[in-house]
Design a protein around this motif. Structure first.
Motif, PDB file in Angstrom:
ATOM      1  N   GLY B  28       0.804  -1.223   0.000  1.00  0.00           N
ATOM      2  CA  GLY B  28       0.000   0.000   0.000  1.00  0.00           C
ATOM      3  C   GLY B  28       0.824   1.254   0.000  1.00  0.00           C
ATOM      4  O   GLY B  28       0.280   2.365   0.091  1.00  0.00           O
ATOM      5  N   GLU B  29       2.146   1.126  -0.102  1.00  0.00           N
ATOM      6  CA  GLU B  29       3.013   2.302  -0.012  1.00  0.00           C
ATOM      7  C   GLU B  29       3.367   2.842  -1.405  1.00  0.00           C
ATOM      8  O   GLU B  29       3.649   2.071  -2.322  1.00  0.00           O
ATOM      9  CB  GLU B  29       4.303   1.943   0.722  1.00  0.00           C
ATOM     10  CG  GLU B  29       5.196   3.154   0.962  1.00  0.00           C
ATOM     11  CD  GLU B  29       6.483   2.791   1.714  1.00  0.00           C
ATOM     12  OE1 GLU B  29       7.045   3.675   2.353  1.00  0.00           O
ATOM     13  OE2 GLU B  29       6.909   1.603   1.649  1.00  0.00           O
ATOM     14  N   ALA B  30       3.361   4.176  -1.521  1.00  0.00           N
ATOM     15  CA  ALA B  30       3.831   4.837  -2.738  1.00  0.00           C
ATOM     16  C   ALA B  30       5.172   5.471  -2.411  1.00  0.00           C
ATOM     17  O   ALA B  30       5.252   6.384  -1.597  1.00  0.00           O
ATOM     18  CB  ALA B  30       2.834   5.903  -3.185  1.00  0.00           C
ATOM     19  N   LEU B  31       6.214   4.953  -3.040  1.00  0.00           N
ATOM     20  CA  LEU B  31       7.563   5.412  -2.745  1.00  0.00           C
ATOM     21  C   LEU B  31       8.098   6.249  -3.898  1.00  0.00           C
ATOM     22  O   LEU B  31       8.030   5.836  -5.065  1.00  0.00           O
ATOM     23  CB  LEU B  31       8.480   4.195  -2.532  1.00  0.00           C
ATOM     24  CG  LEU B  31       9.979   4.501  -2.407  1.00  0.00           C
ATOM     25  CD1 LEU B  31      10.271   5.228  -1.084  1.00  0.00           C
ATOM     26  CD2 LEU B  31      10.809   3.223  -2.491  1.00  0.00           C
ATOM     27  N   GLY B  32       8.613   7.412  -3.595  1.00  0.00           N
ATOM     28  CA  GLY B  32       9.247   8.251  -4.611  1.00  0.00           C
ATOM     29  C   GLY B  32      10.743   8.219  -4.420  1.00  0.00           C
ATOM     30  O   GLY B  32      11.239   8.417  -3.315  1.00  0.00           O
ATOM     31  N   ILE B  33      11.467   7.932  -5.496  1.00  0.00           N
ATOM     32  CA  ILE B  33      12.934   7.955  -5.434  1.00  0.00           C
ATOM     33  C   ILE B  33      13.384   9.154  -6.253  1.00  0.00           C
ATOM     34  O   ILE B  33      13.157   9.194  -7.473  1.00  0.00           O
ATOM     35  CB  ILE B  33      13.540   6.647  -5.976  1.00  0.00           C
ATOM     36  CG1 ILE B  33      13.021   5.446  -5.164  1.00  0.00           C
ATOM     37  CG2 ILE B  33      15.069   6.695  -5.953  1.00  0.00           C
ATOM     38  CD1 ILE B  33      13.440   4.081  -5.711  1.00  0.00           C
ATOM     39  N   MET B  34      13.916  10.137  -5.585  1.00  0.00           N
ATOM     40  CA  MET B  34      14.286  11.386  -6.246  1.00  0.00           C
ATOM     41  C   MET B  34      15.785  11.412  -6.523  1.00  0.00           C
ATOM     42  O   MET B  34      16.571  10.863  -5.750  1.00  0.00           O
ATOM     43  CB  MET B  34      13.930  12.595  -5.360  1.00  0.00           C
ATOM     44  CG  MET B  34      12.530  12.597  -4.781  1.00  0.00           C
ATOM     45  SD  MET B  34      11.266  12.844  -6.026  1.00  0.00           S
ATOM     46  CE  MET B  34      11.544  14.557  -6.401  1.00  0.00           C
ATOM     47  N   GLY B  35      16.107  12.055  -7.594  1.00  0.00           N
ATOM     48  CA  GLY B  35      17.525  12.176  -7.885  1.00  0.00           C
ATOM     49  C   GLY B  35      17.709  12.811  -9.254  1.00  0.00           C
ATOM     50  O   GLY B  35      16.796  12.808 -10.075  1.00  0.00           O
ATOM     51  N   PRO B  36      18.882  13.361  -9.505  1.00  0.00           N
ATOM     52  CA  PRO B  36      19.120  14.018 -10.788  1.00  0.00           C
ATOM     53  C   PRO B  36      19.210  13.003 -11.930  1.00  0.00           C
ATOM     54  O   PRO B  36      19.428  11.809 -11.695  1.00  0.00           O
ATOM     55  CB  PRO B  36      20.466  14.721 -10.571  1.00  0.00           C
ATOM     56  CG  PRO B  36      21.140  13.929  -9.523  1.00  0.00           C
ATOM     57  CD  PRO B  36      20.071  13.385  -8.635  1.00  0.00           C
ATOM     58  N   SER B  37      19.064  13.505 -13.142  1.00  0.00           N
ATOM     59  CA  SER B  37      19.193  12.638 -14.321  1.00  0.00           C
ATOM     60  C   SER B  37      20.591  12.049 -14.384  1.00  0.00           C
ATOM     61  O   SER B  37      21.566  12.745 -14.056  1.00  0.00           O
ATOM     62  CB  SER B  37      18.920  13.442 -15.597  1.00  0.00           C
ATOM     63  OG  SER B  37      17.615  13.927 -15.572  1.00  0.00           O
ATOM     64  N   ASN B 189      -3.790  -2.430  -2.131  1.00  0.00           N
ATOM     65  CA  ASN B 189      -2.745  -2.669  -1.144  1.00  0.00           C
ATOM     66  C   ASN B 189      -1.472  -3.237  -1.782  1.00  0.00           C
ATOM     67  O   ASN B 189      -0.875  -4.201  -1.285  1.00  0.00           O
ATOM     68  CB  ASN B 189      -3.269  -3.631  -0.058  1.00  0.00           C
ATOM     69  CG  ASN B 189      -2.501  -3.450   1.249  1.00  0.00           C
ATOM     70  OD1 ASN B 189      -2.021  -2.349   1.538  1.00  0.00           O
ATOM     71  ND2 ASN B 189      -2.379  -4.507   2.025  1.00  0.00           N
ATOM     72  N   THR B 190      -1.117  -2.645  -2.931  1.00  0.00           N
ATOM     73  CA  THR B 190       0.105  -3.087  -3.620  1.00  0.00           C
ATOM     74  C   THR B 190       1.201  -2.046  -3.384  1.00  0.00           C
ATOM     75  O   THR B 190       1.154  -1.347  -2.373  1.00  0.00           O
ATOM     76  CB  THR B 190      -0.170  -3.270  -5.127  1.00  0.00           C
ATOM     77  OG1 THR B 190      -0.676  -2.048  -5.651  1.00  0.00           O
ATOM     78  CG2 THR B 190      -1.166  -4.388  -5.358  1.00  0.00           C
ATOM     79  N   ALA B 191       2.137  -1.934  -4.302  1.00  0.00           N
ATOM     80  CA  ALA B 191       3.226  -0.969  -4.102  1.00  0.00           C
ATOM     81  C   ALA B 191       3.443  -0.153  -5.361  1.00  0.00           C
ATOM     82  O   ALA B 191       3.237  -0.659  -6.476  1.00  0.00           O
ATOM     83  CB  ALA B 191       4.508  -1.707  -3.746  1.00  0.00           C
TER      84      ALA B 191
END
Lengths: 391, 216
Positions: B28-37, B189-191
């Motif tokens: 159920g989690e939405a994860l954002g992975i941030m980073g430059p190109s 309830n997925t990811a």
């Protein structure tokens, strides 16, 4: 393995690139069809040429090319040799060994050969009238069934013989012929011909003519050895009608009138052998040939040409197959990104291979359809092509 | 839901190497992975989805470990159980929107009427239904991106991995797409794992990690 998905994907690709697919399929199909078409053509030619030659025991004609003579007598090929005098037919009859049917094939009407002959020709070839009636008098003609259908000609309509040279004012003038009958098609060269009495052919030649009576002295140009040369004030008839029929007359000695060939029908094998022996003498002014011998010689040449053509076409086919393989390989290489995309989604290598195989098979099936169409066309029109080729 | 441990990967050319000690995403989690190109976010996504195989380490979805699967079964798992949104959209130009949407299902043999109905519902929501029969080559970049997002959700995947899924979209469309993705994660309830360099997207995620913090 799921086949529906790969089939759908392959079909979508082939359908989207339909022009490319069609070009490849047609190129492949024609390359594969050509050797088959050549083989079919030679087989049909062998059957067609031999059947008509076997049905024609002997042909008499001017010395020179025996094959040209045979083609003129059997297929009404206009490029025949020199004419022979009509007395040659009488000479044959006088031997009591054979019947003789005169043929004079020099002129044409609407590009169809005009065959001057006698009524015996129709009996000999087993030709029957489908519509109308047989030739009745000078100027009448009966035409082949196929020619009638192709040109929309009917009984009662007229057909003009073509002048030999358009701007030759002193040459052969067109004769308006009356179509009295249409022959039942018999799938031979007779279907495309115009048949007239041999005298009508001589009329076209200018040996005979009909004109108004010369009644005034001013209409006489010259009188010489019983022949009267009239001025152009006297009307020449270009059509034979019931009204002017009586005015038609021949000039010259009938025995010397030209024939392009004589069909010789020996009474039996012995008569045939005797006649052949007689005409082997160089002193005879004509040659007597067995059409079947000439056709066999022609077929032998044709078979050699076929063998050569087949080898060349098969080599060409191999080259085209290799090129097609290269086209497929290059096409798949150019689509590497697309296949990589599918792999990233999770499509298995087996499924991707199946997509490629199905695409190749689809083009193969289309090429096979081209081969079938070409083969059916050859089988349907092969006999006509043979007749066109020898005419 | 998803756990990656001690991942080590180096391209054959040796130019780039990546090491991830641990990454865990809860159901159920939405994860954002941030980073430059160019930081290696796409490489990480490919490792997590089994497109690339790490030289060391494991990636696990519940009881399923990617490292224990063969190449064939790993592809099948990706096709049937994961949702992927690629940066270049991974659409085939000669297929219509409909065919592109249904392609993974068709090739996996899982195409049903329910999937087709769902495809239309998702497109409806993304205001893409008028384009149902159009070739994707005739669509704008933004429209193509929405088709790619729609495709990732159709087969109700265990997890959705999206590489810059809104890069070609304007503000309103971005929200529309992100709402669709996050709602689906919550509902089933997925990811959801999204890699992006777009700071505006942070509000859509339950958790945001900086890519450089993930690396060893």
């Amino acid at each position: 393995m799921n086949v529906h998905g790969p089939l759908h994907l392959a079909w979508r690709y082939v359908a989207h690139h339909r022009m490319r697919t069609a070009l490849l399929a047609v190129a492949l199909g024609l390359t594969l069809a050509l050797p088959l078409a050549v083989r079919d053509f030679v087989s049909i030619a062998r059957h067609e040429l031999r059947a008509r030659a076997e049905a024609t025991p002997l042909v008499l004609g001017a010395k020179g090319s025996a094959l040209e003579l045979t083609l003129n007598a059997l297929y009404f090929r206009r490029r025949g040799g020199e004419p022979i005098p009509a007395q040659q037919a009488q000479t044959i009859r006088a031997t009591g060994l054979a019947e003789a049917i005169p043929l004079y094939v020099r002129f044409h009407a609407q590009d169809a050969p005009i065959v001057g002959t006698s009524l015996d020709y129709f009996t000999f070839r087993g030709l029957s009238i489908e519509q109308g009636r047989m030739i009745g008098r000078l100027g009448d003609c009966v035409i082949g069934g196929k020619l009638a259908r192709a040109r929309g000609l009917q009984v009662g309509s007229a057909l003009y013989s073509s002048p030999e040279q358009l701007f030759d004012l002193a040459g052969v003038y067109p004769l308006k012929m009356r179509i009295t009958g249409i022959l039942t098609p018999n799938h031979s060269a007779d279907d495309d011909a115009v048949f007239v009495d041999v005298k009508t052919a001589w009329l076209i030649e200018g040996i005979a003519h009909g004109h108004d009576d010369v009644v005034k002295p001013t209409e006489v140009l010259e009188m010489k050895e019983g022949n009267v040369a009239a001025t152009n004030a006297v009307r020449l008839f270009s059509e034979v009608t019931d009204a002017n029929f009586a005015s038609f007359h021949f000039h010259g000695e009938a025995a010397m009138f030209p024939l392009s060939a004589v069909l010789v029908l020996p009474k039996d094998a012995k008569s045939q052998a005797l006649l052949l022996g007689r005409y082997q003498k160089t002193s005879e002014g004509a040659q007597l040939v067995r059409p079947v011998d000439e056709m066999d010689a022609l077929m032998a040449t044709l078979l050699q040409a076929e063998q050569l053509a087949l080898v060349l076409l098969m080599a060409l086919g191999l080259v085209v197959l290799l090129i097609a393989g290269l086209v497929f390989a290059l096409s798949f290489k150019m689509r590497q990104r697309e296949f990589a995309t599918l792999e990233d989604i999770g499509v298995s290598r087996g499924t991707l291979a199946l997509v490629k195989v199905i695409e190749v098979l689809m083009i193969g099936v289309l090429a096979a359809l081209v081969v079938i169409a070409a083969t059916l066309t050859m089988q349907g029109f092969g006999a006509d092509l043979v007749r066109i080729a020898v005419r | 839901m998803l756990s990656a441990r001690d991942l080590h990967f180096r391209y054959a050319s040796g130019e780039f190497a990546l090491a991830i000690p641990e990454l865990i995403v809860k159901p159920g989690e939405a994860l954002g992975i941030m980073g430059p190109s160019g930081a290696g976010k796409t490489t990480l996504l490919k490792l997590l989805t089994g497109i690339l195989t790490p030289q060391r380490g494991t990636v696990q979805f519940g009881e399923t470990s990617l490292s224990t699967l063969t190449e064939t079964t790993r592809r099948e798992f990706r096709l049937r159980r994961l949702g992927l949104v690629f940066q270049d959209f991974a659409l085939l130009d000669y297929l219509s929107v409909e065919d592109n949407l249904l392609l993974p299902m068709r090739l996996s043999g899982g195409l049903t009427e329910d999937i087709q109905t769902k495809a239309q519902q998702v497109l409806e929501r993304l205001e893409m239904m008028p384009h149902w029969k159009r070739l994707t080559s005739d669509l704008s970049q933004g429209e193509r991106q929405r088709v790619a997002v729609a495709r990732s959700l159709l087969h109700e995947p265990l997890a959705v991995f999206a590489d810059e899924p809104t890069s070609s979209l304007d503000g309103a469309r971005k929200d529309e797409v992100m709402a669709l993705l996050t709602e689906d994660v919550k509902a089933r309830n997925t990811a959801l794992i999204v890699v992006t360099h777009d700071g505006e997207m942070q509000r859509w995620f339950d958790r945001v990690v900086d890519f450089k913090d993930l690396r060893a």
